[in-house]
Design an enzyme around this catalytic site. Structure first.
Site: not given
Ligand code: 2ND
Length: 361
Positions: A17, A218, A239
């Site tokens: 991830h 998450e 998550h």
């Molecule tokens: O931790 C996360 N939770 C939800 N969405 C996320 C997280 N980290 C990155 N993203 C989103 C922002 C990025 O632009 C997208 C694709 O990688 O996924």
């Protein structure tokens, strides 16, 4: 701030991830901005890093806004897209990762055939399809140069349901070319019942045998995890910390050997979990010998490395070398490679961990 970059597990690892667009080198952002004549608020790595990173525990919403500080530099630029994929493989190899599944939204890196155009870009000629091809090229060159394996997961975004059909079609088109699964990322408060496009994309993924993971639990409640499993038929959960709040669900998922993609450093900085690591839900998963992986998520924005995630759980949660081995074996067993390649990966890990039984008499 957290535990250090100290290497507490210096053996081959699997990472499942990590967002490609959250794992770009700051130097690359500066180089590409210069070449493209894009003005940034800083021109040294140190200053630009301070602008991009989350310094203190915040919220998922604040965290997601961080991408806007630099995505306009990379998006729509063929050379840059290929370069970030190549450099990503190099960075992972240096961390001792031998197999990685990276994820990204092809639409967020495009500037054509994408509505709305992200990051206030002007229209260009790089489509989401071009993005997948360019990332694949960068990954393949990186694999050859650094001798590790990298596969991709394409993300649907919760707030952009109209992109989801394209995402599953791209997963189908590039399934023999490095794309192994579909994901749903972004703001968890937007549920799937309200956006049937995500559900339809996942139904198509199931129909075509495309693997599925979903960001759930998450910052959202356990009900989002339940929806990911029941409605989207997720095979892994991104998550999933809040799963423990619903004991019946947690027990069912343990019994079903559900894989949880855990990101310790991320979970503190996005405000997903209590900043006191000694109270972290990962400890419950560890004690229950659950099926989970340790991952960086977005190392650019968290100013982190995979070593930092390992040293965090070692220092604050009592993780041992044995547990590191066990969770990496679980990660390999739950990865989205075809069975034969999965067996080879497991064999490599077991050899490196001294777990191969000598069957010769
Ligand atoms: O931790 C996360 N939770 C939800 N969405 C996320 C997280 N980290 C990155 N993203 C989103 C922002 C990025 O632009 C997208 C694709 O990688 O996924």
């Amino acid at each position: 701030m957290m535990a250090s970059d100290k290497v507490v597990f210096d053996k081959p690892k699997v990472e499942l991830h990590v967002h490609l667009d959250g794992a770009i080198r700051v130097q690359t952002i500066l180089d590409v901005a210069k070449r493209r004549g894009i003005k940034l608020p800083a021109d040294t790595v140190e200053e630009m890093t301070q602008i991009i990173i989350l310094q203190e525990p915040s919220t998922l919403t604040n965290f997601l806004e961080k991408f806007a500080a630099y995505m306009h530099v990379i998006a729509g630029d063929r050379e840059a897209i290929k370069r970030i994929a190549y450099e990503f493989v190099e960075d992972k190899a240096k961390e001792g990762v031998i197999y990685v599944e990276l994820r990204y939204s092809p639409h967020f890196l495009a500037n054509a055939n994408v509505d709305p155009l992200p990051w206030n870009q002007s229209e260009g000629n790089v489509t989401p399809d071009d993005v997948v091809r360019l990332v694949n090229e960068g990954l393949m060159e990186g694999e050859k140069a650094f001798r590790i394996k990298a596969r991709s997961i394409l993300c649907c975004m919760r707030h952009m349901p109209r992109w989801s059909k394209d995402v599953v079609e791209l997963c189908k088109k590039y399934r023999s070319d490095g794309v192994v699964a579909i994901d749903l990322a972004g703001d968890e408060s937007l549920n799937c019942e309200a956006n049937p496009e995500h559900k339809k994309a996942y139904e198509e993924a199931i129909r075509c045998g495309i693997h599925r993971t979903v960001h759930a639990g998450e910052v959202g409640p356990a009900s989002v995890v339940r929806e990911a499993v029941d409605v989207l038929k997720a095979e892994r959960i991104g998550h999933g910390y809040s799963t423990v709040e619903d004991q019946a669900l947690y027990r069912t998922l343990l019994d079903n050997n559900m894989h949880f993609e855990m990101c310790p450093v991320s979970s503190k900085l996005t405000g997903a979990c209590d900043p006191d690591f000694t109270k972290h839900p990962i400890i419950t998963f560890m004690k229950d010998k659950a099926n989970y992986s340790l991952n960086t998520d977005d190392p650019l924005i968290f100013n982190s490395t995979l070593h930092m995630d390992y040293s965090t759980v070692h220092k604050h949660m009592g993780f041992t070398e044995e547990e590191f081995k066990r969770l990496n074996i679980c990660s390999a067993q739950s990865c989205f490679l075809p069975e034969e390649e999965k067996k080879e990966l497991l064999q490599s890990l077991r050899e490196a961990y001294g777990m191969i039984q000598d069957t010769a008499f």
